[in-house]
Design an enzyme around this catalytic site. Structure first.
Site, PDB file in Angstrom:
ATOM      1  N   ASP A  83      24.001  31.771  48.565  1.00 29.77           N
ATOM      2  CA  ASP A  83      24.031  31.278  49.874  1.00 29.77           C
ATOM      3  C   ASP A  83      25.559  31.528  50.361  1.00 29.77           C
ATOM      4  O   ASP A  83      26.460  31.343  49.763  1.00 29.77           O
ATOM      5  CB  ASP A  83      23.979  29.788  49.803  1.00 29.77           C
ATOM      6  CG  ASP A  83      23.500  28.974  51.148  1.00 29.77           C
ATOM      7  OD1 ASP A  83      22.265  28.899  51.487  1.00 29.77           O
ATOM      8  OD2 ASP A  83      24.311  28.578  52.069  1.00 29.77           O
ATOM      9  N   HIS A 117      36.609  30.886  55.149  1.00 27.24           N
ATOM     10  CA  HIS A 117      36.242  29.640  55.477  1.00 27.24           C
ATOM     11  C   HIS A 117      36.542  28.460  54.550  1.00 27.24           C
ATOM     12  O   HIS A 117      36.145  28.560  53.515  1.00 27.24           O
ATOM     13  CB  HIS A 117      34.833  29.592  55.930  1.00 27.24           C
ATOM     14  CG  HIS A 117      34.081  28.431  56.327  1.00 27.24           C
ATOM     15  ND1 HIS A 117      33.668  27.260  55.869  1.00 27.24           N
ATOM     16  CD2 HIS A 117      33.933  28.181  57.761  1.00 27.24           C
ATOM     17  CE1 HIS A 117      33.294  26.330  56.597  1.00 27.24           C
ATOM     18  NE2 HIS A 117      33.425  26.748  57.617  1.00 27.24           N
ATOM     19  N   CYS A 162      28.922  18.145  61.196  1.00 30.88           N
ATOM     20  CA  CYS A 162      29.237  17.744  59.612  1.00 30.88           C
ATOM     21  C   CYS A 162      30.013  16.721  59.417  1.00 30.88           C
ATOM     22  O   CYS A 162      30.077  16.368  58.278  1.00 30.88           O
ATOM     23  CB  CYS A 162      29.689  19.422  59.189  1.00 30.88           C
ATOM     24  SG  CYS A 162      31.016  19.771  60.089  1.00 30.88           S
ATOM     25  N   HIS A 186      26.883  29.554  52.405  1.00 34.34           N
ATOM     26  CA  HIS A 186      27.710  28.413  52.279  1.00 34.34           C
ATOM     27  C   HIS A 186      27.625  27.696  51.090  1.00 34.34           C
ATOM     28  O   HIS A 186      26.455  27.063  50.934  1.00 34.34           O
ATOM     29  CB  HIS A 186      27.482  27.649  53.589  1.00 34.34           C
ATOM     30  CG  HIS A 186      28.471  26.495  53.875  1.00 34.34           C
ATOM     31  ND1 HIS A 186      29.146  25.602  52.804  1.00 34.34           N
ATOM     32  CD2 HIS A 186      28.928  26.008  55.042  1.00 34.34           C
ATOM     33  CE1 HIS A 186      29.938  24.887  53.500  1.00 34.34           C
ATOM     34  NE2 HIS A 186      29.916  25.055  54.803  1.00 34.34           N
ATOM     35  N   CYS A 233      35.990  17.929  57.078  1.00 41.23           N
ATOM     36  CA  CYS A 233      35.305  18.195  55.788  1.00 41.23           C
ATOM     37  C   CYS A 233      36.252  18.875  54.927  1.00 41.23           C
ATOM     38  O   CYS A 233      35.857  18.896  53.561  1.00 41.23           O
ATOM     39  CB  CYS A 233      33.984  19.079  56.211  1.00 41.23           C
ATOM     40  SG  CYS A 233      32.880  18.100  57.198  1.00 41.23           S
ATOM     41  N   GLU A 257      40.283  20.953  59.128  1.00 44.46           N
ATOM     42  CA  GLU A 257      38.792  20.223  59.391  1.00 44.46           C
ATOM     43  C   GLU A 257      38.822  19.172  58.510  1.00 44.46           C
ATOM     44  O   GLU A 257      39.090  19.109  57.214  1.00 44.46           O
ATOM     45  CB  GLU A 257      37.845  21.328  58.995  1.00 44.46           C
ATOM     46  CG  GLU A 257      36.312  20.946  59.330  1.00 44.46           C
ATOM     47  CD  GLU A 257      35.322  21.593  59.098  1.00 44.46           C
ATOM     48  OE1 GLU A 257      35.341  23.140  58.825  1.00 44.46           O
ATOM     49  OE2 GLU A 257      34.110  21.350  58.903  1.00 44.46           O
ATOM     50  N   GLU A 271      37.631  29.124  61.015  1.00 40.55           N
ATOM     51  CA  GLU A 271      37.816  27.988  60.279  1.00 40.55           C
ATOM     52  C   GLU A 271      38.526  28.383  58.931  1.00 40.55           C
ATOM     53  O   GLU A 271      37.981  27.583  58.046  1.00 40.55           O
ATOM     54  CB  GLU A 271      36.582  26.922  60.500  1.00 40.55           C
ATOM     55  CG  GLU A 271      35.725  26.997  61.694  1.00 40.55           C
ATOM     56  CD  GLU A 271      34.485  25.864  61.381  1.00 40.55           C
ATOM     57  OE1 GLU A 271      34.492  24.862  62.217  1.00 40.55           O
ATOM     58  OE2 GLU A 271      33.557  26.239  60.552  1.00 40.55           O
TER      59      GLU A 271
END
Lengths: 623, 623
Positions: free
Chosen positions: A191, A253, A398, A193, A323, A321, A305
Site C-alpha cells: 500500500d 511523507h 485524519c 500508505h 498525525c 502534522e 508533508e
C-alpha cells in the site's frame, strides 16, 4: 497500544521485548490531573464531536451508500473510511475505560452493524472503491489507501477486542484480514500508505493467528523495491526507494514513514529479527538526531508533508502534522518496549506535551493539522495547511480522530512491567491496578506534573518488586526520597507489602534551550522550556505597539517561574525595531540596546487559545 | 518587450510612460562580451534544444492531433501549447536579430502553418481542449490555462510582428484575440493564470486595435471578485482574493502574481490609470521590501510555488522559480518605463545576473526550475522540484522556453529613450544604433561588465542629446570621466557630433551583504557580492573533510578579489564542527575558534557547474 486483551495474553507477544505493556485499563488517570483531565475532555468533547463529524462530513453516508441506505455522490476523501475506523477505535478504548456510556456503545454497535452489512461476501470493505470505482479494486494500491483503511479497521477491532466491546467489529476485521492474507500472500504489492503492517501484528497479538504476522512481515520486506508507482511524488515519498533493512535515513511523507516504522518494530520484536530492529535504530537516530523540532514535531516541509534534509527545521514552515506527532509517540512506544531505553519515553513525552497537546484547542473541538513553531506577523492564514488558528475540521480529517484514539488509550502508555519490576514512564495523578508476575500491584500516584515535578507514589503489593521510575532527559538534580539520583531510571526496592511511599522530585527550573549549530533556521535564537513543556512568546502578551519579530531575549539573565495554571515564565528582553527598511544592507546593522521589556512566555501547547496572532518558540538573542 | 515594431510605432503606445523602449534590434551585444555571449549560447544551444524538446515532449504532436497529422494520446501538461508559443517567440526575436537562419525560419514557418491549420473556424485554438475535452471549452478557466496559452500565442505573434517574420502567426493570434474580445467582452470570467492581460496590451501596441486594450483592462478589473473557483489552492493563489486596485501585498503563486502585474502596468500606462499604477507601486514595495531573495529570486514556498509571509525567505527551501525571475524582470522593465526610476533597473539587473543567469548550466541545455540559495549536505535531490543539479528538462517545462525568449530579446532591455535623451540601463560590450527625436544615434559600448565596472561609451549623433547612465544601487564611488558622481542616474551632455567618449567607472570591491533582522532564516549570516553578482560557497571549493555547514566566515576581515573569468573572492573563515551531536542542548555551545580556512567564493550563477554538491549563499559568522 497494549499487547494484552483483558483476557489471556498470547504467549508469543513481544517475545523479544524488554518491557511488557499493561492492559490499557490498568492505569486510571484522575480527571482532576493534567493527563486525566485531558482524557476527560477527549471523552466529553472531542470524541463526541468526531462522531458527529462522521455524519456531517459524509464519511458514514459513504458506507451507507454501499449498503443502499444512502444515495447521492460519494463525499469527502477517498480514504474517509479511516476517519470512521479511528473514531471507532477511540470509542472502543473509551468504553474500555468507562463502559457505562450508552451513546458511545450505540455508536460502536450501529457502526459495527453498518460495516458488517457493507462488507463484501469475500471480506472486502472499502466504500470508495465499492461505490465509485469497483473496477479498480486492488488496482492502484499506490494511491487507493485500501490497505491503509483496512489497517485502521483492524486497529479499531483490536481496541474493541481488548476493551471487550464490539464483537461484530472483530468479526468484520478478521474477515477482511483473512482476505488480505489470502490475496497478498501470493501477489507482490504494497500500500502507498503504511498502516496495515502494524495493524496485522496487533491482530496477531490478540488472536494468535500467525499468518497475520507473516503477512505484515511480507509487506515490510516487499517495500523499497519499486512496486509502487512513484511518478507523482517520487518513491521516497512512499518509502519505496530503498528496502527498510538497508535504509539509513527517514524520508518522504512523515506519517507514512512513521507508521511503517511502528510496523517494523512490531514485526522485529515478534519475529526476533535483529536486522529489522537495527534498521529502526538507524532511522531513529536520523529522525531524532537531525529532523525533529524542539516540540517533538516532525515534518519540515508543507510540500509532500515530508521530512526535510538533516537540520532543515524551519520554524515558520514547520509542518509537524498532528498525525505525525501521534505516529512518533507510537513508534517511540514500540522502541521503548523493545529496548527499555528511557530516551524513547523522553520523545514520547516531548511529543505528547508539546506538538500533540498543542494540536487541540482548550475547547476540545478545534484542531491544528500542521503545528507551526512560528506564526509570522503578516501571515496569511487563509490556507487550510497553515491556518492562523485551530480549525473546527479539515477537508482531510485524519488528525482529529487520531487524537481521539490516542487520548482514549493514553493511560495504557504510562507504565510497563518486566519480571519482578514495574516501570513508570509517564507521570500523572492517578491510580494503577495491575499485576507483576501474577501478583496484584496497586500504585497511587499524586502529582501536579507537568506544572510541578514532585511525584509521590504509594505502592502496595505482597511480593518483592522493583519500582522503576524514569528520570526525564530534561531533568537535573532529581531526587528520590531526598537522595540525589543519576542515570535515566531509578530502581526502588522497598517492602511494599503494607504499602510504601516513594517521593520522586524532579526540579523544574526554567531552562534555556539552544539549537544545534547546523539548524540554520533558528541560528542566534534560544527557546525556553520547563520540565517537559516548551514555551513560546505570543503577540497577545506584548504591547500592541511592539512587533513580535522585533523582540530580543537576554538569554543569560534569570528566567522567573511564575506559578499558576498555566505556569508562565518571565524573561528580560528588549525591543529592537529594524534600523532601516533595507532588505539587504551592506552597512553593519550595529548591535544596539533597545527598549527593555519583560517577556511573558506561555506553554507552547496553549498558544492561540486567547486571540489569534503571531507566536514564536525560538527567540532571537541581541545581535 | 519593446513597444515598437521596426515599422511605425503606434502613437498611443506608452502614452504616459516616462521612457520609451527601443526596437529590440537596435542594440547588438557582442558575442565576445558577457551578455552577448549569453545571447549567443541561447541562439546556438538553448533555443535549438528547446525546439527539439517540443518534438521529444510531444508538445507539437498535441497540435498535430488537432489537425489529424498525429494520433495517440495527448502528451504532457494540458498547457503545453505554451511551450510551443514561448519557443516560437524566442525564435522570432532571434530571427529579428539574425535573419539568416534557415532552420529557425523553417521552424517558425512550419509551426505557424500547423497553428493555422489547427485553429478552429471561429479562431479558437487549444490542443488540450480540442483533443481531450472539447465539451469543456471555456468551461473551467480556473484551471484550464486556455487564455494563458492564448496570451503566449499572442506574445509570439507580437515578437513575430516586431521582428518582421511569421506573418501567419500574427494572423492566427489576431483571429484568436478577436474571438476572446468577442466572447469575454460580455462574459464575466478570467483565467486562473494571468498572461492574457499583458499579451493583449502588447497586441494593441503593434496593431493599434483598441478593443484588445479594453479587454485587458476588463480582465484585470474582473479579477479579485471570486469569479474563480479557489477550492483547490485558495483564491489568493490565483490573485482572486482581492481586486488589484485594493491589494497591498503580493500573494499566492508567484508567476501568476507577476504576470498579472506586468499586465497591470501595461494597462495603467496605456489608459492613464494612476489608481492602477499606484496598486503596482504598493505591491512592488511589498515584494521587494520583504519577499525577495538576495539573488532576486521570488517565491519562498515550494508548496503552491508561492510568496510567503513578509521576511519568510528560507535559503534552503527557496523556490525562486526561473519563470518568476523572468516575470520579475519583465514587471520591473514596465515599472522602469512607466517611471524612469533606477530602482527598477536595479532589480532587473539583480534578477538577470543571479537567479536568471544561474538557472541555466554553462552547456546551455540543463536548467533549474527552482533556484535554491542553499543546497544542504544530505539533500535528497530525487525530487524534480528541488534537484541537486540542473536537469535536462521538466515534466512542466515552462522555464526553459521562457529563458529562450528572454535571452533572444535581451538586448531590447538595455536602453531607452525620452525626448532629447538616451538612457543606458544595462551595460554590456556592444553597439547601439537607434534614433532619438528622429536623429540617428550610434553608441559603442566597451566593457568587461560584470567582471569589471569600467564602461567606455563612444557616442555619435548630430543633434544635442543627453546621455543618461544608470548608477547601480550597489555602487559607491562611481565616476564619470574621472569625476565623482552621485544620484542614481548621471546625465552627460557633450558635443556628440563628431563622436565623443564617456567613461563610466563603477568600482567593484567585494562587499559584505547583511540580511534585514526580520529574516530569521539567515540570522547571523552574511553574503558576499561584487558588482551585480552575488557569490556563493560550494563544497567543491572545500577540502573533502570539511562539511559546508561547519564553515564560518570572518565578515570583518578583508575579502580579496581574485581576477579571472570568473572573478572569485577569497575570505577568511574557520571550520567549527558541532561541539556535540545534541539537537537541542541546554548548555551554551560556546563560541570557539575553529581551524582557520581560506574560503573561495564563486559567482552564484555558476554554481553546480563542476560537480554536484552542497552550496550556500549566506555564510554564518562565528557564534
Amino acid at each position: 497500544m497494549t499487547d494484552q486483551t483483558p483476557g489471556p495474553v498470547h504467549p508469543t507477544s513481544h517475545a523479544t521485548a524488554a518491557l511488557r505493556p499493561l492492559p490499557m485499563t490498568d492505569m486510571t488517570f484522575a480527571p482532576g490531573g493534567f493527563l486525566g483531565g485531558w482524557q476527560q475532555r477527549n471523552a466529553d468533547r472531542s470524541l463526541p464531536y468526531c462522531i458527529s463529524q462522521l455524519d456531517a462530513s459524509g464519511a458514514l453516508d459513504n458506507l451507507r451508500r454501499v449498503t443502499g441506505e444512502a444515495d447521492g455522490d460519494y463525499q469527502n476523501m477517498w480514504f474517509a473510511d479511516s476517519d470512521v475506523y479511528k473514531t471507532l477505535e477511540a470509542a472502543a478504548w473509551q468504553l474500555g475505560r468507562a463502559p457505562e456510556n450508552a451513546e458511545l456503545r450505540a455508536f460502536v454497535d450501529s457502526a459495527g452493524a453498518l460495516l458488517a452489512k457493507a462488507q463484501d461476501e469475500d471480506g472486502y470493505l472499502n466504500s470508495h472503491r465499492m461505490v465509485v470505482e469497483p473496477e479498480k479494486k486492488w488496482q492502484d494500491l499506490h494511491w487507493s489507501h485500501e490497505l491503509y483503511c483496512a489497517g485502521h479497521l483492524i486497529q479499531a477491532a483490536v481496541a474493541a477486542a481488548r476493551a471487550g466491546v464490539g464483537a461484530e467489529l472483530v468479526t468484520v476485521a478478521r474477515r477482511f484480514a483473512d482476505l488480505i492474507v489470502s490475496r497478498f500472500g501470493s501477489v507482490d504489492d504494497v500500500d502507498g500508505h503504511p498502516e496495515i503492517e502494524t495493524a496485522l501484528v496487533e491482530l496477531y497479538r490478540v488472536t494468535g493467528h500467525r499468518p497475520y504476522l507473516d503477512q505484515a512481515r511480507r509487506f515490510i520486506d516487499l517495500r523499497g523495491h519499486g512496486l509502487l508507482n512513484g511518478d507523482r511524488f517520487g518513491s521516497a515519498y512512499l518509502q519505496d526507494h530503498v528496502p527498510v533493512r538497508q535504509a539509513d535515513a527517514v524520508a518522504g511523507h512523515v506519517v507514512r514513514q512513521l507508521y511503517l516504522l511502528a510496523g517494523v518494530v512490531d514485526v522485529a520484536v515478534e519475529t526476533h529479527d535483529d536486522e529489522l530492529l537495527d534498521a529502526a535504530h538507524r532511522l531513529w537516530e536520523d529522525a531524532f538526531g537531525a529532523k525533529t523540532y524542539v516540540t517533538g514535531a516532525q515534518g519540515s516541509r508543507h510540500r509532500d508533508e515530508a521530512f526535510g534534509a538533516p537540520y532543515e527545521l524551519p520554524s515558520d514552515r514547520a509542518y509537524g502534522e498532528t498525525c505525525a506527532g501521534i505516529a512518533s509517540f507510537q513508534w517511540n512506544w514500540r522502541m521503548l518496549l523493545a529496548t527499555g531505553s528511557a530516551k524513547y519515553a523522553d520523545e514520547m513525552e516531548r511529543a505528547l506535551y508539546n506538538v500533540i497537546a498543542g494540536s487541540t484547542a482548550i475547547d476540545g473541538t478545534h484542531f491544528f493539522y500542521s503545528n507551526t513553531l512560528h506564526l509570522r506577523t503578516g501571515h496569511d492564514g487563509s490556507h487550510e495547511d497553515a491556518p492562523s488558528q485551530r480549525l473546527p475540521w479539515y477537508s482531510c480529517a485524519c488528525c482529529p480522530p487520531n487524537l481521539a484514539r490516542l487520548l482514549a488509550s493514553l493511560s495504557g502508555y504510562a507504565a510497563t512491567a518486566s519480571p519482578g519490576a514495574l516501570q513508570i514512564h509517564l507521570y500523572g495523578q492517578g491510580e494503577l491496578r495491575t499485576t507483576v508476575d501474577g501478583h496484584p500491584v496497586h500504585v497511587a500516584m499524586r502529582t501536579e506534573y507537568p506544572w510541578d515535578g514532585k511525584v509521590e507514589l504509594t505502592v502496595t503489593t505482597a511480593a518483592p518488586m522493583t519500582l522503576t521510575l524514569r528520570i526525564p532527559g530534561w531533568s537535573t538534580d532529581a531526587q528520590v526520597d531526598g537522595t540525589p539520583v543519576d542515570g535515566r531510571y531509578v530502581h526502588v526496592r522497598k517492602d511494599w507489602s503494607a504499602g510504601a511511599t516513594v517521593t520522586l522530585d524532579l526540579p523544574m527550573p526554567a531552562r534555556v534551550v539552544r539549537p544545534h549549530p547546523r539548524i540554520d533556521a533558528v541560528r542566534g535564537c534560544v527557546a525556553l522550556a520547563r520540565g517537559p513543556l516548551v514555551y513560546c512568546l505570543e503577540q497577545a502578551d506584548l504591547p500592541d505597539n511592539v512587533t513580535l519579530e522585533d523582540v530580543r531575549i537576554v538569554a543569560d539573565a534569570p528566567i522567573t517561574v511564575v506559578p499558576g495554571s498555566p505556569v508562565t515564565l518571565t524573561a528580560s528582553g528588549s525591543v529592537e525595531p529594524p534600523a532601516s527598511d533595507e532588505l539587504y544592507p551592506t552597512h553593519t546593522t550595529a548591535s544596539h540596546t533597545g527598549e527593555p521589556i519583560t517577556l511573558t512566555a506561555t506553554p507552547y501547547f496553549l498558544w492561540g487559545n486567547r486571540k489569534p496572532g503571531p507566536m514564536r518558540v525560538w527567540l532571537p538573542t541581541p545581535s
